[in-house]
Design a protein around this motif. Structure first.
Motif, PDB file in Angstrom:
ATOM      1  N   GLN A 251      33.954 -42.677   4.363  1.00  0.00           N
ATOM      2  CA  GLN A 251      33.095 -42.934   3.207  1.00  0.00           C
ATOM      3  C   GLN A 251      33.608 -42.209   1.970  1.00  0.00           C
ATOM      4  O   GLN A 251      33.651 -42.779   0.888  1.00  0.00           O
ATOM      5  CB  GLN A 251      31.652 -42.476   3.503  1.00  0.00           C
ATOM      6  CG  GLN A 251      30.915 -43.342   4.466  1.00  0.00           C
ATOM      7  CD  GLN A 251      30.414 -44.623   3.843  1.00  0.00           C
ATOM      8  OE1 GLN A 251      30.232 -44.728   2.645  1.00  0.00           O
ATOM      9  NE2 GLN A 251      30.203 -45.617   4.678  1.00  0.00           N
ATOM     10  N   ARG A 252      33.975 -40.936   2.140  1.00  0.00           N
ATOM     11  CA  ARG A 252      34.503 -40.166   1.005  1.00  0.00           C
ATOM     12  C   ARG A 252      35.776 -40.808   0.473  1.00  0.00           C
ATOM     13  O   ARG A 252      35.965 -40.914  -0.727  1.00  0.00           O
ATOM     14  CB  ARG A 252      34.786 -38.728   1.421  1.00  0.00           C
ATOM     15  CG  ARG A 252      33.583 -37.864   1.452  1.00  0.00           C
ATOM     16  CD  ARG A 252      33.964 -36.388   1.641  1.00  0.00           C
ATOM     17  NE  ARG A 252      32.805 -35.672   2.123  1.00  0.00           N
ATOM     18  CZ  ARG A 252      32.626 -35.258   3.359  1.00  0.00           C
ATOM     19  NH1 ARG A 252      33.559 -35.449   4.264  1.00  0.00           N
ATOM     20  NH2 ARG A 252      31.531 -34.628   3.708  1.00  0.00           N
ATOM     21  N   ARG A 253      36.652 -41.197   1.393  1.00  0.00           N
ATOM     22  CA  ARG A 253      37.927 -41.789   0.994  1.00  0.00           C
ATOM     23  C   ARG A 253      37.700 -43.113   0.258  1.00  0.00           C
ATOM     24  O   ARG A 253      38.354 -43.383  -0.741  1.00  0.00           O
ATOM     25  CB  ARG A 253      38.801 -42.008   2.216  1.00  0.00           C
ATOM     26  CG  ARG A 253      40.255 -42.106   1.882  1.00  0.00           C
ATOM     27  CD  ARG A 253      41.121 -42.098   3.102  1.00  0.00           C
ATOM     28  NE  ARG A 253      41.118 -40.759   3.692  1.00  0.00           N
ATOM     29  CZ  ARG A 253      41.407 -40.504   4.936  1.00  0.00           C
ATOM     30  NH1 ARG A 253      41.708 -41.479   5.740  1.00  0.00           N
ATOM     31  NH2 ARG A 253      41.397 -39.286   5.410  1.00  0.00           N
ATOM     32  N   SER A 254      36.764 -43.918   0.732  1.00  0.00           N
ATOM     33  CA  SER A 254      36.523 -45.207   0.081  1.00  0.00           C
ATOM     34  C   SER A 254      35.849 -45.031  -1.269  1.00  0.00           C
ATOM     35  O   SER A 254      36.130 -45.770  -2.201  1.00  0.00           O
ATOM     36  CB  SER A 254      35.700 -46.115   0.992  1.00  0.00           C
ATOM     37  OG  SER A 254      34.383 -45.640   1.126  1.00  0.00           O
ATOM     38  N   HIS A 255      34.975 -44.033  -1.414  1.00  0.00           N
ATOM     39  CA  HIS A 255      34.331 -43.783  -2.697  1.00  0.00           C
ATOM     40  C   HIS A 255      35.282 -43.142  -3.684  1.00  0.00           C
ATOM     41  O   HIS A 255      35.231 -43.405  -4.862  1.00  0.00           O
ATOM     42  CB  HIS A 255      33.089 -42.905  -2.522  1.00  0.00           C
ATOM     43  CG  HIS A 255      31.941 -43.637  -1.906  1.00  0.00           C
ATOM     44  ND1 HIS A 255      31.312 -44.689  -2.506  1.00  0.00           N
ATOM     45  CD2 HIS A 255      31.322 -43.478  -0.712  1.00  0.00           C
ATOM     46  CE1 HIS A 255      30.348 -45.146  -1.720  1.00  0.00           C
ATOM     47  NE2 HIS A 255      30.353 -44.429  -0.612  1.00  0.00           N
ATOM     48  N   THR A 256      36.165 -42.268  -3.212  1.00  0.00           N
ATOM     49  CA  THR A 256      37.117 -41.601  -4.083  1.00  0.00           C
ATOM     50  C   THR A 256      38.146 -42.593  -4.594  1.00  0.00           C
ATOM     51  O   THR A 256      38.559 -42.531  -5.749  1.00  0.00           O
ATOM     52  CB  THR A 256      37.833 -40.448  -3.324  1.00  0.00           C
ATOM     53  OG1 THR A 256      36.833 -39.585  -2.793  1.00  0.00           O
ATOM     54  CG2 THR A 256      38.746 -39.688  -4.230  1.00  0.00           C
ATOM     55  N   GLY A 257      38.548 -43.517  -3.762  1.00  0.00           N
ATOM     56  CA  GLY A 257      39.559 -44.492  -4.134  1.00  0.00           C
ATOM     57  C   GLY A 257      39.085 -45.492  -5.171  1.00  0.00           C
ATOM     58  O   GLY A 257      39.880 -46.065  -5.896  1.00  0.00           O
ATOM     59  N   THR A 258      37.777 -45.721  -5.313  1.00  0.00           N
ATOM     60  CA  THR A 258      37.273 -46.714  -6.257  1.00  0.00           C
ATOM     61  C   THR A 258      36.973 -46.113  -7.618  1.00  0.00           C
ATOM     62  O   THR A 258      36.835 -46.839  -8.567  1.00  0.00           O
ATOM     63  CB  THR A 258      35.998 -47.387  -5.711  1.00  0.00           C
ATOM     64  OG1 THR A 258      35.025 -46.391  -5.453  1.00  0.00           O
ATOM     65  CG2 THR A 258      36.309 -48.160  -4.444  1.00  0.00           C
TER      66      THR A 258
END
Length: 93
Positions: A84-91
């Protein structure tokens, strides 16, 4: 599978998932539905592992099985939170 079995699985999954989240330090950016889902999977895996190693035949609460379920839930929550963190950080740009 009856409605009662499904409701019990959801309640047990919620409890195991919440205990798994409490075992981890800090905040996890996942919702309650993911927590319940991780808890259900951890409860099923923990029970299967306990049956395989033979620690599920006690009179009363199976503490070792419960500990395995919570540990698996903590690992599952940590993995889901990292994704979740990785997907939110990437956007965010």
């Amino acid at each position: 599978m009856t409605v009662t079995t499904i409701l019990i699985a959801i309640v047990v999954g919620a409890v195991i998932g919440v205990l798994g989240r409490l075992a981890l330090p800090g905040r996890q950016p996942i919702g309650i539905l993911l927590t319940i889902g991780v808890g259900i999977v951890a409860a099923l895996l923990g029970t299967a592992i306990a049956q395989q190693i033979g620690v599920d035949h006690t009179d009363g609460i199976d503490w070792i099985e419960l500990l395995m379920q919570v540990a698996l839930a903590a690992v599952g929550v940590a993995i889901v939170a990292a994704v979740q963190r990785r997907s939110h950080t990437g956007t965010r740009r």
